[in-house]
Design a protein around this motif. Structure first.
Motif, PDB file in Angstrom:
ATOM      1  N   ASN A 222      35.375  43.249  57.717  1.00 21.86           N
ATOM      2  CA  ASN A 222      35.546  44.324  58.610  1.00 21.86           C
ATOM      3  C   ASN A 222      36.449  45.390  57.912  1.00 21.86           C
ATOM      4  OD1 ASN A 222      36.760  46.233  60.771  1.00 21.86           O
ATOM      5  ND2 ASN A 222      36.015  44.516  62.123  1.00 21.86           N
ATOM      6  N   LYS A 223      37.474  45.031  57.596  1.00 21.79           N
ATOM      7  CA  LYS A 223      38.487  45.962  56.564  1.00 21.79           C
ATOM      8  C   LYS A 223      37.602  46.823  55.433  1.00 21.79           C
ATOM      9  CE  LYS A 223      41.665  44.950  53.744  1.00 21.79           C
ATOM     10  NZ  LYS A 223      42.589  44.468  53.166  1.00 21.79           N
ATOM     11  N   VAL A 224      37.014  45.891  54.757  1.00 21.48           N
ATOM     12  CA  VAL A 224      36.099  46.345  53.631  1.00 21.48           C
ATOM     13  C   VAL A 224      35.117  47.438  53.976  1.00 21.48           C
ATOM     14  CG1 VAL A 224      34.923  45.816  51.469  1.00 21.48           C
ATOM     15  CG2 VAL A 224      36.994  44.614  52.051  1.00 21.48           C
ATOM     16  N   LEU A 225      34.363  46.863  54.947  1.00 21.75           N
ATOM     17  CA  LEU A 225      33.156  47.621  55.254  1.00 21.75           C
ATOM     18  C   LEU A 225      33.493  49.044  55.853  1.00 21.75           C
ATOM     19  CD1 LEU A 225      30.633  44.662  56.504  1.00 21.75           C
ATOM     20  CD2 LEU A 225      30.669  46.230  54.345  1.00 21.75           C
ATOM     21  N   PRO A 355      31.854  43.348  49.123  1.00 20.38           N
ATOM     22  CA  PRO A 355      31.797  42.165  48.291  1.00 20.38           C
ATOM     23  C   PRO A 355      31.187  41.250  49.064  1.00 20.38           C
ATOM     24  CG  PRO A 355      33.783  42.588  49.052  1.00 20.38           C
ATOM     25  CD  PRO A 355      33.160  43.805  49.389  1.00 20.38           C
ATOM     26  N   GLU A 356      30.712  40.039  48.427  1.00 19.69           N
ATOM     27  CA  GLU A 356      29.898  39.089  48.944  1.00 19.69           C
ATOM     28  C   GLU A 356      30.923  38.132  49.732  1.00 19.69           C
ATOM     29  OE1 GLU A 356      26.200  38.589  45.807  1.00 19.69           O
ATOM     30  OE2 GLU A 356      28.003  37.539  45.402  1.00 19.69           O
ATOM     31  N   VAL A 357      30.406  37.509  50.713  1.00 19.03           N
ATOM     32  CA  VAL A 357      31.308  36.552  51.615  1.00 19.03           C
ATOM     33  C   VAL A 357      30.322  35.003  51.334  1.00 19.03           C
ATOM     34  CG1 VAL A 357      32.202  35.835  53.816  1.00 19.03           C
ATOM     35  CG2 VAL A 357      31.623  38.155  53.270  1.00 19.03           C
ATOM     36  N   ALA A 358      31.477  33.935  51.082  1.00 15.36           N
ATOM     37  CA  ALA A 358      30.789  32.498  51.027  1.00 15.36           C
ATOM     38  C   ALA A 358      31.837  31.755  51.541  1.00 15.36           C
ATOM     39  CB  ALA A 358      30.541  32.543  49.339  1.00 15.36           C
ATOM     40  N   ALA A 359      31.243  30.563  52.001  1.00 16.17           N
ATOM     41  CA  ALA A 359      32.176  29.523  52.645  1.00 16.17           C
ATOM     42  C   ALA A 359      31.486  27.970  52.632  1.00 16.17           C
ATOM     43  CB  ALA A 359      32.458  29.980  53.868  1.00 16.17           C
ATOM     44  N   GLY A 391      36.370  46.755  38.485  1.00 16.04           N
ATOM     45  CA  GLY A 391      36.685  47.448  39.602  1.00 16.04           C
ATOM     46  C   GLY A 391      36.476  46.902  40.922  1.00 16.04           C
ATOM     47  N   ASP A 392      36.147  45.623  40.928  1.00 19.66           N
ATOM     48  CA  ASP A 392      35.933  44.822  42.133  1.00 19.66           C
ATOM     49  C   ASP A 392      36.992  44.091  42.503  1.00 19.66           C
ATOM     50  OD1 ASP A 392      32.666  45.393  42.737  1.00 19.66           O
ATOM     51  OD2 ASP A 392      32.577  44.387  40.548  1.00 19.66           O
ATOM     52  N   VAL A 393      38.156  44.862  43.197  1.00 22.87           N
ATOM     53  CA  VAL A 393      39.459  43.961  43.547  1.00 22.87           C
ATOM     54  C   VAL A 393      39.388  43.646  45.134  1.00 22.87           C
ATOM     55  CG1 VAL A 393      40.445  45.615  41.686  1.00 22.87           C
ATOM     56  CG2 VAL A 393      40.272  46.417  43.971  1.00 22.87           C
ATOM     57  N   ASP A 394      38.452  43.784  45.910  1.00 21.12           N
ATOM     58  CA  ASP A 394      38.737  43.576  47.203  1.00 21.12           C
ATOM     59  C   ASP A 394      38.424  42.166  47.555  1.00 21.12           C
ATOM     60  OD1 ASP A 394      39.017  46.222  48.592  1.00 21.12           O
ATOM     61  OD2 ASP A 394      36.918  46.604  48.465  1.00 21.12           O
ATOM     62  N   GLY A 395      38.892  41.456  48.525  1.00 15.11           N
ATOM     63  CA  GLY A 395      38.739  40.100  48.721  1.00 15.11           C
ATOM     64  C   GLY A 395      39.759  39.097  48.432  1.00 15.11           C
ATOM     65  N   PHE A 396      39.490  37.695  48.582  1.00 24.10           N
ATOM     66  CA  PHE A 396      40.275  36.550  48.278  1.00 24.10           C
ATOM     67  C   PHE A 396      39.537  35.288  48.293  1.00 24.10           C
ATOM     68  CE2 PHE A 396      40.374  37.192  52.805  1.00 24.10           C
ATOM     69  CZ  PHE A 396      40.219  35.985  53.235  1.00 24.10           C
ATOM     70  N   MET A 413      35.871  32.614  50.692  1.00 21.57           N
ATOM     71  CA  MET A 413      36.004  33.515  49.842  1.00 21.57           C
ATOM     72  C   MET A 413      35.233  34.705  50.260  1.00 21.57           C
ATOM     73  SD  MET A 413      33.982  31.995  46.731  1.00 21.57           S
ATOM     74  CE  MET A 413      34.754  30.427  46.546  1.00 21.57           C
ATOM     75  N   ILE A 414      35.655  35.801  49.780  1.00 25.16           N
ATOM     76  CA  ILE A 414      35.255  37.293  49.796  1.00 25.16           C
ATOM     77  C   ILE A 414      35.606  37.939  48.491  1.00 25.16           C
ATOM     78  CG2 ILE A 414      37.051  38.011  51.334  1.00 25.16           C
ATOM     79  CD1 ILE A 414      35.175  40.166  52.452  1.00 25.16           C
ATOM     80  N   GLY A 415      34.479  38.423  47.733  1.00 27.35           N
ATOM     81  CA  GLY A 415      34.712  39.074  46.630  1.00 27.35           C
ATOM     82  C   GLY A 415      33.396  39.065  45.922  1.00 27.35           C
ATOM     83  N   ALA A 416      33.636  39.635  44.583  1.00 23.65           N
ATOM     84  CA  ALA A 416      32.598  39.933  43.755  1.00 23.65           C
ATOM     85  C   ALA A 416      32.045  38.529  43.246  1.00 23.65           C
ATOM     86  CB  ALA A 416      32.763  40.605  42.344  1.00 23.65           C
ATOM     87  N   ARG A 417      30.674  38.274  43.450  1.00 20.09           N
ATOM     88  CA  ARG A 417      29.856  37.241  42.824  1.00 20.09           C
ATOM     89  C   ARG A 417      30.520  35.725  43.833  1.00 20.09           C
ATOM     90  NH1 ARG A 417      26.152  39.826  41.470  1.00 20.09           N
ATOM     91  NH2 ARG A 417      26.324  41.184  39.772  1.00 20.09           N
ATOM     92  N   ALA A 418      30.864  36.000  44.897  1.00 23.17           N
ATOM     93  CA  ALA A 418      31.227  34.839  45.623  1.00 23.17           C
ATOM     94  C   ALA A 418      30.108  34.092  46.105  1.00 23.17           C
ATOM     95  CB  ALA A 418      31.776  35.293  47.086  1.00 23.17           C
TER      96      ALA A 418
END
Length: 467
Positions: A222-225, A355-359, A391-396, A413-418
């Motif tokens: 939500n924050k990133v979008l 960024p992508e989201v995966a779980a 430059g893809d610093v969002d997520g964790f 996870m949320i981030g680049a290539r998740a």
């Protein structure tokens, strides 16, 4: 009358994989598909075309907003939506032709038409020219998938009030796209058009987006979008959708019960998908449906009619292409007398925003509700050298482990290539790895995957090294 050992109705990722595995196991196999191309929703109007547009729109977004940071100076880029749609269609065409090649390679007979049961062992194929052919099949696998769910008070004109199918074929970039539904489909397609310059407003009935995923992922996405410019109206229930020429008005009630109105030029209805069983003639075969219109099956995906199985979106469970493929393989092997299994807890879920989201595994909320004592490790992507470089610093990455045994119970996870990184978590959990196991494994540097090691280390209580 043609006779087959196994007939599969539907050629999506569940159906075509089931047919291939059946053929590999020595069964004389047929597949029935009502459309002129194979691949079902996923390959034609779902997973593949949406990812093609997501990639194209991401390239445009980077050219417009991020290239300068990398020292690449270009004139202001322009989005050619027609070319993006054409490229998407080319990707789909290549992929569906690949499925046809696999059918030929495995000597699978393909019937083009609507398949419907005449009895538990006979299936009538009604072809597009109106002619019919009846085949006999010892076993049948129902893999007819799903269709977009429509709210009963919304009339889908498929021009301005559209589903995901029409969103993949628009002739213009919307000025203001209103998305009803804050789930995977709505956010992915909303992202496509937001990147291309549309104003995008999401209206979601629940109090968070991606509501079935871990709460921390929902909050971060939500924050990133929002940072990307997408607008969200949560706890908001749509009451009506009306079109007047090129304007569409959405009337809703917010969490206070007050009326709110949104106006745009397109409305995307993305409130989920429903199992598709129309025209199957299940009553003639004696196959039961459940209260939600899904084909009822046991733990082996066998219906109440012993020689008929069902897989994918048409049965209970997550509506995911890879879940359907696993089920198709499992049923083929069960028919062959083997003893395969699927651990549904380890079917990963992915949202292809950026960024992508995966779980995979259970969420923090689920485990707490079950009374499981847990420990949690977190690691922010911005602490990685690889993330700063790109430059893809969002997520964790968030690792949840059992407090007593240290076994990993969930990874979010949320981030680049998740979408790719989640595979490490699936493998680890399949082998019942502990957080310490992952924390002690060497991860190449610099990579995004290092965040998995660091989050696992944090979950052990030893604290992450780089944060």
């Amino acid at each position: 009358m043609s006779q087959f050992d196994v007939t599969v109705i539907g050629s999506g990722p569940g159906g075509y994989v089931a047919a291939i595995r059946c053929a590999q196991l020595g069964f004389k196999t047929a597949i029935i598909e009502k459309y002129s191309v194979l691949g079902g929703t996923c390959l034609n109007v779902g997973c593949i075309p949406s990812k093609a547009l997501l990639d194209s729109s991401e390239h445009f977004h980077n050219a417009a907003h991020n290239f300068a940071d990398h020292g690449i100076i270009i004139n202001e880029p322009k989005a050619d939506l027609a070319r993006m749609i054409a490229r998407k269609s080319e990707v789909v065409d290549q992929t569906t032709k690949g499925i046809q090649f696999l059918m030929d390679k495995n000597k699978i007979t393909v019937f083009e038409g609507v398949g419907s049961f005449e009895s538990a062992t006979q299936i009538k194929v009604t072809k597009n020219d109106g002619s019919t052919e009846t085949i006999d099949s010892k076993y049948t696998i129902i893999a007819t998938g799903s269709k977009p769910t429509a709210l009963p008070f919304i009339t889908l004109d498929k021009e301005r009030i559209i589903t995901s199918t029409e969103a993949l074929e628009l002739k213009e970039i919307p000025k203001h796209l209103i998305v009803i539904g804050g789930g995977v489909i709505g956010l992915e397609l909303g992202s496509v058009y937001k990147r291309l310059g549309s104003e995008v407003t999401v209206v979601e009935f629940m109090d968070k987006i991606i509501p079935t995923m871990d709460g921390a992922l929902s909050k971060e996405l939500n924050k990133v979008l929002r940072k990307q410019g997408m607008k969200f109206n949560l706890s908001t229930g749509v009451q009506s959708v009306e079109r007047n020429g090129d304007t569409v008005k959405v009337t809703a009630k917010d969490k206070k019960g007050e009326e709110v109105v949104f106006e745009g030029d397109y409305v995307l209805v993305a409130v989920g998908r429903s199992p598709y069983t129309k025209g199957l003639g299940l009553e003639k075969a004696g196959v039961d449906l459940d209260e939600r219109g899904r084909v009822k099956t046991n733990e082996h995906l066998q219906t109440n009619v012993s020689n008929i199985y069902a897989i994918g979106d048409v049965v209970a469970g997550a509506m995911l292409a890879h879940k359907a493929s696993e089920e198709g393989t499992m049923v083929a092997e069960l028919i062959a007398g083997q003893k395969p299994h699927i651990n549904y807890n380890l079917i990963p879920g992915v949202v292809y925003t950026w960024p992508e989201v995966a779980a995979v595994g259970k969420t923090e909320e689920q485990l707490k509700a079950e009374g499981v004592a847990i420990k949690i490790g977190n690691f922010p992507m911005r602490a990685l050298g690889r993330s700063r470089a790109s430059g893809d610093v969002d997520g964790f990455i968030k690792v949840i482990a059992d407090e007593k045994t240290d076994e990993i119970l969930g990874v979010h996870m949320i981030g680049a290539r998740a979408a790719d990184l989640i595979a490490e978590a699936v493998v680890a959990m399949e082998y019942r790895a502990s957080a310490e196991d992952i924390s002690r494994m060497s991860h190449a540097h610099p990579t995004y995957a290092e965040a998995m090691k660091e989050a696992a280390l944090d979950a052990t209580g030893k604290r992450a090294l780089h944060f």
